[in-house]
Every structure is written in C-alpha cells, then in structure tokens.
Scaffold this motif. Structure first.
Motif, PDB file in Angstrom:
ATOM      1  N   GLU A 164       0.843  -1.195   0.000  1.00  0.00           N
ATOM      2  CA  GLU A 164       0.000   0.000   0.000  1.00  0.00           C
ATOM      3  C   GLU A 164       0.875   1.241   0.000  1.00  0.00           C
ATOM      4  N   PRO A 165       0.612   2.216  -0.878  1.00  0.00           N
ATOM      5  CA  PRO A 165       1.477   3.402  -0.947  1.00  0.00           C
ATOM      6  C   PRO A 165       1.489   4.194   0.357  1.00  0.00           C
ATOM      7  N   ASP A 166       2.674   4.638   0.751  1.00  0.00           N
ATOM      8  CA  ASP A 166       2.824   5.412   1.982  1.00  0.00           C
ATOM      9  C   ASP A 166       3.059   6.875   1.658  1.00  0.00           C
ATOM     10  N   VAL A 167       3.371   7.660   2.675  1.00  0.00           N
ATOM     11  CA  VAL A 167       3.535   9.102   2.481  1.00  0.00           C
ATOM     12  C   VAL A 167       4.722   9.410   1.579  1.00  0.00           C
ATOM     13  N   PHE A 168       5.749   8.559   1.587  1.00  0.00           N
ATOM     14  CA  PHE A 168       6.886   8.835   0.710  1.00  0.00           C
ATOM     15  C   PHE A 168       6.499   8.652  -0.747  1.00  0.00           C
ATOM     16  N   HIS A 169       5.860   7.544  -1.064  1.00  0.00           N
ATOM     17  CA  HIS A 169       5.406   7.353  -2.445  1.00  0.00           C
ATOM     18  C   HIS A 169       4.458   8.472  -2.856  1.00  0.00           C
ATOM     19  N   ASP A 170       3.464   8.739  -2.021  1.00  0.00           N
ATOM     20  CA  ASP A 170       2.429   9.702  -2.405  1.00  0.00           C
ATOM     21  C   ASP A 170       2.951  11.126  -2.511  1.00  0.00           C
ATOM     22  N   VAL A 171       3.766  11.540  -1.561  1.00  0.00           N
ATOM     23  CA  VAL A 171       4.201  12.942  -1.531  1.00  0.00           C
ATOM     24  C   VAL A 171       5.479  13.152  -2.332  1.00  0.00           C
ATOM     25  N   PHE A 172       6.510  12.370  -2.068  1.00  0.00           N
ATOM     26  CA  PHE A 172       7.745  12.522  -2.858  1.00  0.00           C
ATOM     27  C   PHE A 172       7.486  12.158  -4.315  1.00  0.00           C
ATOM     28  N   GLY A 173       6.760  11.072  -4.560  1.00  0.00           N
ATOM     29  CA  GLY A 173       6.560  10.604  -5.920  1.00  0.00           C
ATOM     30  C   GLY A 173       5.636  11.460  -6.749  1.00  0.00           C
ATOM     31  N   HIS A 174       4.519  11.892  -6.154  1.00  0.00           N
ATOM     32  CA  HIS A 174       3.468  12.545  -6.934  1.00  0.00           C
ATOM     33  C   HIS A 174       3.472  14.069  -6.876  1.00  0.00           C
ATOM     34  N   VAL A 175       3.745  14.623  -5.710  1.00  0.00           N
ATOM     35  CA  VAL A 175       3.459  16.051  -5.501  1.00  0.00           C
ATOM     36  C   VAL A 175       4.370  16.992  -6.286  1.00  0.00           C
ATOM     37  N   PRO A 176       5.678  16.716  -6.444  1.00  0.00           N
ATOM     38  CA  PRO A 176       6.523  17.685  -7.155  1.00  0.00           C
ATOM     39  C   PRO A 176       6.000  18.076  -8.529  1.00  0.00           C
ATOM     40  N   LEU A 177       5.473  17.123  -9.307  1.00  0.00           N
ATOM     41  CA  LEU A 177       4.992  17.458 -10.649  1.00  0.00           C
ATOM     42  C   LEU A 177       3.676  18.231 -10.627  1.00  0.00           C
ATOM     43  N   LEU A 178       2.997  18.234  -9.511  1.00  0.00           N
ATOM     44  CA  LEU A 178       1.776  19.047  -9.419  1.00  0.00           C
ATOM     45  C   LEU A 178       2.105  20.535  -9.407  1.00  0.00           C
ATOM     46  N   SER A 179       3.380  20.884  -9.301  1.00  0.00           N
ATOM     47  CA  SER A 179       3.792  22.286  -9.423  1.00  0.00           C
ATOM     48  C   SER A 179       3.940  22.707 -10.877  1.00  0.00           C
ATOM     49  N   ASN A 180       3.867  21.738 -11.799  1.00  0.00           N
ATOM     50  CA  ASN A 180       3.967  22.026 -13.232  1.00  0.00           C
ATOM     51  C   ASN A 180       2.565  22.243 -13.794  1.00  0.00           C
ATOM     52  N   PRO A 181       2.270  23.383 -14.409  1.00  0.00           N
ATOM     53  CA  PRO A 181       0.892  23.680 -14.832  1.00  0.00           C
ATOM     54  C   PRO A 181       0.280  22.643 -15.755  1.00  0.00           C
ATOM     55  N   ALA A 182       1.012  22.165 -16.751  1.00  0.00           N
ATOM     56  CA  ALA A 182       0.435  21.205 -17.700  1.00  0.00           C
ATOM     57  C   ALA A 182       0.116  19.882 -17.010  1.00  0.00           C
ATOM     58  N   PHE A 183       1.034  19.404 -16.178  1.00  0.00           N
ATOM     59  CA  PHE A 183       0.781  18.135 -15.496  1.00  0.00           C
ATOM     60  C   PHE A 183      -0.331  18.298 -14.461  1.00  0.00           C
ATOM     61  N   ALA A 184      -0.367  19.435 -13.795  1.00  0.00           N
ATOM     62  CA  ALA A 184      -1.442  19.695 -12.827  1.00  0.00           C
ATOM     63  C   ALA A 184      -2.799  19.679 -13.520  1.00  0.00           C
ATOM     64  N   ASP A 185      -2.881  20.256 -14.707  1.00  0.00           N
ATOM     65  CA  ASP A 185      -4.138  20.245 -15.463  1.00  0.00           C
ATOM     66  C   ASP A 185      -4.498  18.833 -15.923  1.00  0.00           C
ATOM     67  N   TYR A 186      -3.474  18.054 -16.291  1.00  0.00           N
ATOM     68  CA  TYR A 186      -3.714  16.668 -16.699  1.00  0.00           C
ATOM     69  C   TYR A 186      -4.316  15.872 -15.547  1.00  0.00           C
ATOM     70  N   MET A 187      -3.798  16.049 -14.358  1.00  0.00           N
ATOM     71  CA  MET A 187      -4.314  15.307 -13.210  1.00  0.00           C
ATOM     72  C   MET A 187      -5.762  15.684 -12.904  1.00  0.00           C
ATOM     73  N   GLN A 188      -6.093  16.965 -13.033  1.00  0.00           N
ATOM     74  CA  GLN A 188      -7.492  17.359 -12.837  1.00  0.00           C
ATOM     75  C   GLN A 188      -8.377  16.764 -13.922  1.00  0.00           C
ATOM     76  N   ALA A 189      -7.913  16.814 -15.180  1.00  0.00           N
ATOM     77  CA  ALA A 189      -8.689  16.245 -16.279  1.00  0.00           C
ATOM     78  C   ALA A 189      -8.884  14.747 -16.082  1.00  0.00           C
ATOM     79  N   TYR A 190      -7.865  14.082 -15.536  1.00  0.00           N
ATOM     80  CA  TYR A 190      -8.004  12.654 -15.273  1.00  0.00           C
ATOM     81  C   TYR A 190      -9.107  12.413 -14.242  1.00  0.00           C
ATOM     82  N   GLY A 191      -9.130  13.205 -13.190  1.00  0.00           N
ATOM     83  CA  GLY A 191     -10.183  13.052 -12.186  1.00  0.00           C
ATOM     84  C   GLY A 191     -11.567  13.276 -12.766  1.00  0.00           C
ATOM     85  N   GLN A 192     -11.698  14.287 -13.611  1.00  0.00           N
ATOM     86  CA  GLN A 192     -12.982  14.543 -14.259  1.00  0.00           C
ATOM     87  C   GLN A 192     -13.371  13.388 -15.167  1.00  0.00           C
TER      88      GLN A 192
END
Length: 284
Positions: free
Chosen positions: A121-149
């Motif tokens: 099961e993913p822990d805080v290191f996988h979730d935060v270190f792995g995922h969060v840095p790219l959420l600072s990139n506008p295009a990738f952040a928009d992709y993640m929102q579009a994926y949720g939609q």
C-alpha cells in the motif's frame, strides 16, 4: 484504482483525516530522510527536470516528512492544488472527486525499515515525494485534474478498469523523451530506487511510444517491475491527447478489442527499446 469499501472510523465524508504532523516520531522522519537522500542522489540526470524543480520550489528538500498544510500553501500558490491526508486507499469515486477538485490524496503513514524497498500500500513517501513535485507544473497539474474529471465519467460508463491503465502507465510509471534521451516522471518509478534504475537502464522492458488506445488495451503488473513503459513527448502532448478525446466512444470501441499482455509488442508500435523480457521470464 480501488474497489469500494467501508469508510474508516474518524474519516470525514470525503475520507480525509488530519495529517497530525506532530505525531510523527524521530524514527518516522529519519525513514523519510533516508529514502529522500537515496533518491535525491540518483535522480538528477534521470528524472525529468520539472520533477526536480518541484522538489525545490515546494521546499521538499528540507529534512523530515512535509507538513501537508505548508506544502499545500506553496502548491496552491503555483497551480491551485492541495494535499489532503487519507487513512489509506480510498474508493474510486472519492479518488476521482478529489482529483477533479485539485486535491491530491496522500496516505499519512510511512513504511517500516523492513519495507524500505517494497510495500503493497502506498505510503507518504510514495504519495508525496513521488506525486506532488509534478503538481507544481501547470500542464501536469491540469492533466491530473482532467483525469479526475474523466474518472467520474468513466465511473458512470463502467469503464474504470480501462481508465486505470492510463493512470498506471502515465502518472505511476510514465517515461518522457527530453533532449534525445528518456527521463523518468512516473511516481511509482521516481519513488523506487530499484525501478529508477530498471526503467531506464535494464534491457528487459519494452519502451514504447505513447498511444492512448494501445495503452488502454494493455494489462499491467502490480507486483513487480513493469514489462513495458510508455514514452510521452511532453506534458502538453499528454494533456492534449486526453483532454481533447471523447472517451465514451473509445470505451465502446475497446469492448471489441482483445486485451494485450504487459510484454506484448505490436507491428505498429513506436519502439524506443525492444526489451528482452528476461526479468519477467525469470519470475515464471
């Protein structure tokens, strides 16, 4: 994606909980620092620069497990995203609703020393270190929102399994081409010491050009390194390829097409590396 299950006691209606940062022990922070140092040493020149820049601008390079409130303040200022704590895996629709509203759900626990290289099961290191840095990139952040939609729509069409493959082969285990070389961006790779090496250097896996339909036909491995990785040209291309696609007829068309196994290669594939599949065959 995750099956439906009962909401744990103490979780809010949207399955969020308090991170309770003050409850982390010195051992917890030491485990984060140990994992962070190991990955930070090897990822320059391997991970896409946007990921490394995210670590810097979000101030994730300072010691200890990040405080989600501080992290969210910085992230909100950059792309309007925030990080919220959850008790573990959440139901599909809850996951999609959070993404669609620019909230990334992260487990608050951190792995034990005996789990340093693998945990189910993913822990805080996988979730935060792995995922969060790219959420600072506008295009990738928009992709993640579009994926949720898109996930909310897929839920109503009975197509979550198909869409899960898109998440797996991009958000979790994606590669990107940059300046004539392949780089890592998937969270499941950049948070894993072994797969950070395997995904780029090992002759075993296929490395294939991104194709939305082909990818959504392809099964994946959840218990080992991937047999195939899909390569995008840019985050802008990834966003366009998904945001401009009407998925409903795509799902219907896929019903008539057979699934592909993780190591399959098709004549029409754009091949960066034709893998030997030696690693996978050794496990049979």
């Amino acid at each position: 994606m995750n099956a439906e299950f009962e909401r744990p006691e103490g979780a809010a209606a949207d399955w969020t909980i308090a991170q309770d940062w003050a409850s982390y022990t010195a051992q917890d922070h030491a485990m984060w620092d140990r994992l962070f140092e190991r990955q930070a040493k090897m990822l320059p020149g391997r991970a896409v620069p946007e990921f490394l820049n995210g670590l810097d601008v979000l101030r994730m390079t300072k010691p200890g497990i990040p405080d989600f409130r501080e992290l969210s303040e910085r992230l909100m200022a950059l792309t309007g995203w925030q990080v919220v704590a959850v008790p573990g895996l959440v139901p599909d629709r809850v996951f999609f609703e959070h993404l669609a509203n620019r909230r990334f759900v992260a487990g608050r626990f951190i792995r034990r020393p005996d789990q340093i290289d693998y945990l189910e099961e993913p822990d805080v290191f996988h979730d935060v270190f792995g995922h969060v840095p790219l959420l600072s990139n506008p295009a990738f952040a928009d992709y993640m929102q579009a994926y949720g939609q898109g996930g909310l729509r897929a839920d109503g069409l009975g197509a979550i399994d198909r869409l899960a493959r898109l998440y797996w082969y991009t958000v979790e285990f994606g590669l990107i081409r940059r300046d004539g070389a392949l780089r890592l961006y998937g969270a499941g790779i950049v948070s894993s010491h072994g797969e950070s090496i395997f995904a780029l250097d090992d002759p075993s896996p296929n490395r294939l050009g991104f194709d939305l339909v082909r990818l959504m036909r392809t099964r994946y491995r959840i218990d080992d390194f991937q047999q195939s990785y899909f390569v995008i040209d840019s985050f802008d291309d990834l966003l366009r390829a998904t945001a401009e696609t009407d998925f409903a007829p795509l799902y219907r068309a896929l019903e008539d097409q057979a699934d592909l196994e993780p190591g399959d290669v098709l004549a029409e594939d754009r091949i960066f590396t034709l893998g030997t599949q030696r690693h996978a065959r050794a496990k049979i």
